[in-house]
Scaffold this motif. Structure first.
Motif, short mmCIF file in Angstrom:
data_model
loop_
_atom_site.label_atom_id
_atom_site.label_comp_id
_atom_site.label_asym_id
_atom_site.label_seq_id
_atom_site.Cartn_x
_atom_site.Cartn_y
_atom_site.Cartn_z
N ARG A 122 0.60 -0.98 -0.05
CA ARG A 122 -0.19 0.21 0.16
C ARG A 122 1.18 1.20 0.04
N PRO A 123 2.15 1.16 0.67
CA PRO A 123 2.88 2.59 0.52
C PRO A 123 2.97 2.53 -0.68
N GLY A 124 3.01 1.72 -1.55
CA GLY A 124 3.70 1.74 -3.26
C GLY A 124 3.07 2.44 -3.96
N HIS A 125 1.49 2.70 -3.33
CA HIS A 125 0.37 3.50 -4.34
C HIS A 125 0.48 4.50 -4.68
N LYS A 126 1.44 5.65 -3.87
CA LYS A 126 1.32 6.66 -3.82
C LYS A 126 2.53 6.96 -5.36
N TRP A 127 2.61 6.57 -5.94
CA TRP A 127 3.65 6.63 -7.35
C TRP A 127 1.75 5.96 -8.23
N ALA A 128 1.14 5.66 -8.34
CA ALA A 128 0.48 5.35 -9.36
C ALA A 128 0.52 6.18 -10.16
N LEU A 129 0.12 7.72 -10.24
CA LEU A 129 0.00 8.62 -11.05
C LEU A 129 0.82 8.57 -11.64
N ILE A 130 2.47 9.16 -10.68
CA ILE A 130 4.02 9.29 -11.54
C ILE A 130 4.20 8.20 -12.56
N LEU A 131 3.90 6.63 -12.08
CA LEU A 131 4.16 5.66 -13.19
C LEU A 131 2.70 5.34 -14.58
N THR A 132 1.97 6.00 -14.52
CA THR A 132 1.19 5.38 -14.97
C THR A 132 1.21 6.84 -15.43
N SER A 133 1.22 7.89 -15.41
CA SER A 133 1.76 9.50 -16.93
C SER A 133 2.67 8.85 -17.05
N LEU A 134 4.05 8.26 -17.04
CA LEU A 134 5.31 7.79 -17.48
C LEU A 134 5.00 6.73 -18.62
N MET A 135 4.09 5.60 -18.26
CA MET A 135 3.43 4.90 -19.48
C MET A 135 2.72 5.83 -20.10
N ILE A 136 2.08 6.32 -20.32
CA ILE A 136 1.28 7.17 -21.43
C ILE A 136 2.19 7.89 -22.17
N PHE A 137 3.11 8.80 -21.43
CA PHE A 137 3.82 9.42 -22.02
C PHE A 137 5.10 8.73 -22.35
N LEU A 138 5.60 8.21 -22.78
CA LEU A 138 6.17 7.09 -23.34
C LEU A 138 6.00 6.13 -24.94
N ILE A 139 4.57 5.61 -24.39
CA ILE A 139 3.63 5.20 -25.54
C ILE A 139 3.63 6.17 -26.32
N SER A 140 2.65 7.55 -26.05
CA SER A 140 3.12 8.54 -27.28
C SER A 140 4.03 9.02 -27.20
N LEU A 141 4.81 9.27 -27.25
CA LEU A 141 6.18 9.56 -27.65
C LEU A 141 6.75 8.34 -29.19
N ASN A 142 6.69 7.01 -28.29
CA ASN A 142 7.02 6.23 -28.96
C ASN A 142 5.88 6.06 -30.61
N MET A 143 4.92 6.07 -30.27
CA MET A 143 3.90 5.97 -31.29
C MET A 143 3.86 6.90 -32.24
#
Length: 227
Positions: free
Chosen positions: A64-85
């Protein structure tokens, strides 16, 4: 004059001004944003479903303490997919083919997970450097090896993403150049090569998504070790 195959990986410039920042900001301009309507359209609904599904799958095994990173890692995922595509479109530039960009994303996040582990659970964080039951003569050697493997993690993240995207782009350019040359010499062979290029393009779309997912997945595994 024959241009180098690596010219496509050089940062674009206009009137001597680098356009690297615009290439990084451009993906966010194409992402759909919620409006004032009660019901969203299909694009926004699909984006919301993907975000929820990815976040659920990524953070289910993390404490549960690691759930604070949800916004960071999800945004990073969308950002990387957008750049690569977007980098697969003609006359575009892919920032993730630059090792400096990938290391700029990997090193701060990796360092944050390590520092968080040292602050919250220093014994467990330092315990990863020395496996339990190690013979006394091997303790110094194993500590050095584990320390090197710890510091090489962000480099491996950046190099993996850079190498996969660079290799795919180079292969697509080589095959496209071969199609252009054979168009007048051997039209039948050029058509077959064009079909191979089409299949390779579909493969590169899959690679662009998979490499973004692998980057964020490995970062979540580093986070899981330190929470």
């Amino acid at each position: 004059m024959t241009l180098s195959l690596f010219d496509q990986f050089m940062s674009p410039a206009l009137l001597g001004v680098p356009l690297f920042a615009i290439a990084l900001v451009m993906p966010w301009m194409f992402l759909p944003r919620p409006g004032s309507r009660w019901l969203n359209n299909r694009t926004l609904t699909l984006k919301a479903w993907f975000t929820r599904y990815f976040t659920f799958q990524m953070f289910t095994p993390i404490n549960r303490p690691g759930h604070k990173w949800a916004l960071i890692l999800t945004s990073l995922m969308i950002f990387l997919i957008s750049l690569n595509m977007l980098g697969l479109l003609p006359y575009t530039f892919t920032p993730t083919t630059q090792l400096s960009v990938n290391l700029g994303l990997a090193v701060p996040l990796w360092l944050a997970t390590v520092l968080m582990g040292l602050r919250n659970q220093p014994t467990a964080a330092l315990g990863h450097l020395l496996p339990e039951g190690t013979p006394v003569p091997l303790i110094p050697v194993l500590i050095i090896i584990e320390t090197i493997s710890l510091f090489i993690r962000p480099l491996a993240l950046g190099v993996r993403l850079t190498a996969n995207l660079t290799a795919g782009h180079l292969l697509m350019q080589l095959i496209a150049s071969a199609c252009f040359v054979m168009l007048t010499l051997a039209p039948t062979l050029a058509i077959l090569t064009t079909a191979v290029l089409l299949l390779l393009t579909i493969l590169e779309v899959a690679v662009a998504m998979i490499q973004a997912y692998v980057f964020v997945l490995l970062m979540s595994l580093y986070l899981q070790e330190n929470v």
